[in-house]
Design a protein around this motif. Structure first.
Motif, short mmCIF file in Angstrom:
data_model
loop_
_atom_site.label_atom_id
_atom_site.label_comp_id
_atom_site.label_asym_id
_atom_site.label_seq_id
_atom_site.Cartn_x
_atom_site.Cartn_y
_atom_site.Cartn_z
N PRO A 41 0.82 -1.20 0.00
CA PRO A 41 0.00 0.00 0.00
C PRO A 41 0.86 1.26 0.00
O PRO A 41 2.00 1.26 0.45
CB PRO A 41 -0.81 -0.12 1.29
N PHE A 42 0.27 2.31 -0.53
CA PHE A 42 0.91 3.62 -0.55
C PHE A 42 0.23 4.48 0.50
O PHE A 42 -1.00 4.58 0.52
CB PHE A 42 0.79 4.27 -1.92
N VAL A 43 1.04 5.09 1.35
CA VAL A 43 0.50 5.94 2.41
C VAL A 43 1.04 7.35 2.21
O VAL A 43 2.26 7.57 2.24
CB VAL A 43 0.88 5.42 3.82
N PHE A 44 0.12 8.28 1.97
CA PHE A 44 0.47 9.67 1.69
C PHE A 44 0.07 10.55 2.87
O PHE A 44 -0.93 10.28 3.53
CB PHE A 44 -0.27 10.17 0.45
N ASP A 45 0.83 11.60 3.08
CA ASP A 45 0.44 12.64 4.03
C ASP A 45 -0.82 13.30 3.46
O ASP A 45 -0.85 13.70 2.29
CB ASP A 45 1.56 13.66 4.18
N ARG A 46 -1.86 13.37 4.26
CA ARG A 46 -3.15 13.89 3.79
C ARG A 46 -3.01 15.30 3.21
O ARG A 46 -3.56 15.61 2.16
CB ARG A 46 -4.17 13.87 4.93
N GLU A 47 -2.28 16.17 3.89
CA GLU A 47 -2.13 17.55 3.43
C GLU A 47 -1.42 17.59 2.07
O GLU A 47 -1.84 18.31 1.16
CB GLU A 47 -1.36 18.36 4.47
N GLN A 48 -0.35 16.82 1.92
CA GLN A 48 0.39 16.79 0.65
C GLN A 48 -0.49 16.21 -0.46
O GLN A 48 -0.51 16.72 -1.59
CB GLN A 48 1.68 15.96 0.81
N TYR A 49 -1.24 15.17 -0.16
CA TYR A 49 -2.11 14.52 -1.14
C TYR A 49 -3.16 15.50 -1.67
O TYR A 49 -3.31 15.68 -2.89
CB TYR A 49 -2.79 13.32 -0.48
N PHE A 50 -3.90 16.13 -0.77
CA PHE A 50 -4.95 17.04 -1.20
C PHE A 50 -4.41 18.31 -1.83
O PHE A 50 -5.05 18.90 -2.70
CB PHE A 50 -5.95 17.31 -0.07
N SER A 51 -3.23 18.73 -1.42
CA SER A 51 -2.59 19.87 -2.06
C SER A 51 -2.25 19.53 -3.52
O SER A 51 -2.50 20.33 -4.43
CB SER A 51 -1.33 20.26 -1.29
N ALA A 52 -1.69 18.35 -3.74
CA ALA A 52 -1.36 17.90 -5.11
C ALA A 52 -2.62 17.78 -5.96
O ALA A 52 -2.64 18.16 -7.13
CB ALA A 52 -0.61 16.57 -5.06
N LEU A 53 -3.68 17.27 -5.36
CA LEU A 53 -4.95 17.12 -6.07
C LEU A 53 -5.53 18.48 -6.45
O LEU A 53 -5.96 18.69 -7.60
CB LEU A 53 -5.93 16.32 -5.21
N GLU A 54 -5.51 19.41 -5.54
CA GLU A 54 -6.05 20.74 -5.84
C GLU A 54 -5.19 21.47 -6.87
O GLU A 54 -5.72 22.20 -7.71
CB GLU A 54 -6.20 21.56 -4.55
N GLU A 55 -3.87 21.26 -6.84
CA GLU A 55 -2.99 21.88 -7.83
C GLU A 55 -3.34 21.43 -9.24
O GLU A 55 -3.40 22.24 -10.16
CB GLU A 55 -1.52 21.55 -7.53
N ILE A 56 -3.57 20.13 -9.42
CA ILE A 56 -3.86 19.64 -10.78
C ILE A 56 -5.24 20.09 -11.23
O ILE A 56 -5.43 20.44 -12.39
CB ILE A 56 -3.68 18.10 -10.89
#
Length: 169
Positions: A145-160
């Motif tokens: 499994p891949f475990v991402f920092d929630r803040e980094q994940y949603f920041s990347a999603l909002e950027e795209i």
């Protein structure tokens, strides 16, 4: 902790001579399609010298709303669709995962292709039911499994999503 990045890149179809802008996923700076290709290559062939790129692409940018929902775990099928078929229809072939959103993390686990591993009646079917009908999923156990920092994940999603919206103007 894993890192994620979403990038708009052209999928080039040389056979029909066209390019589609797609949202590609990079995990720890590696293209998810390449990670999947490595696993599938080991499963499909003994020749491990040559990696054949799998028949997947990211979401077409015109489908960014569905992409956005799927990346938030708001899935259409039993799992969230991460990659689509090169024909751009997830129902044809895709890579899916369970997305779990917690207070501090986002986890992708249980990567699967609903169509590889035998006859699958349809992608809407729960895994246990499909297996009872003879489907034996390919094992992507070495991937995630891949475990991402929630803040980094949603920041990347909002950027795209912001980048796609800027391109539409």
């Amino acid at each position: 902790m894993d890192t994620i990045k979403f990038v708009i890149e052209n999928y080039i179809n040389e056979e029909f001579d066209y390019a589609l802008p797609t949202i590609n996923i990079y995990i720890n700076d590696r293209d998810l399609i390449d990670l999947i290709s490595e696993v599938e290559h080991k499963l499909f062939t003994a020749d491990r010298e040559t990696i054949v790129r799998s028949s997947y692409i990211g979401y077409e940018t015109v489908n960014f709303e569905r992409f956005h929902r799927e990346m938030q775990g708001l899935k259409t099928y039993p799992r969230s669709v991460l990659l689509t078929c090169t024909c751009t229809i997830p129902e044809c072939n895709c890579i899916m995962a369970d997305i779990s959103i917690e207070a501090q993390t986002v986890t992708w686990s249980g990567l699967k292709s609903p169509w590889l591993g035998g006859a699958t009646p349809n992608a809407f079917m729960e895994e246990a039911e499909a297996q009872a009908l003879g489907w034996q999923p390919l094992s992507y156990a070495g991937l995630g499994p891949f475990v991402f920092d929630r803040e980094q994940y949603f920041s990347a999603l909002e950027e795209i999503i912001s980048e796609i919206q800027r391109q539409k103007l």
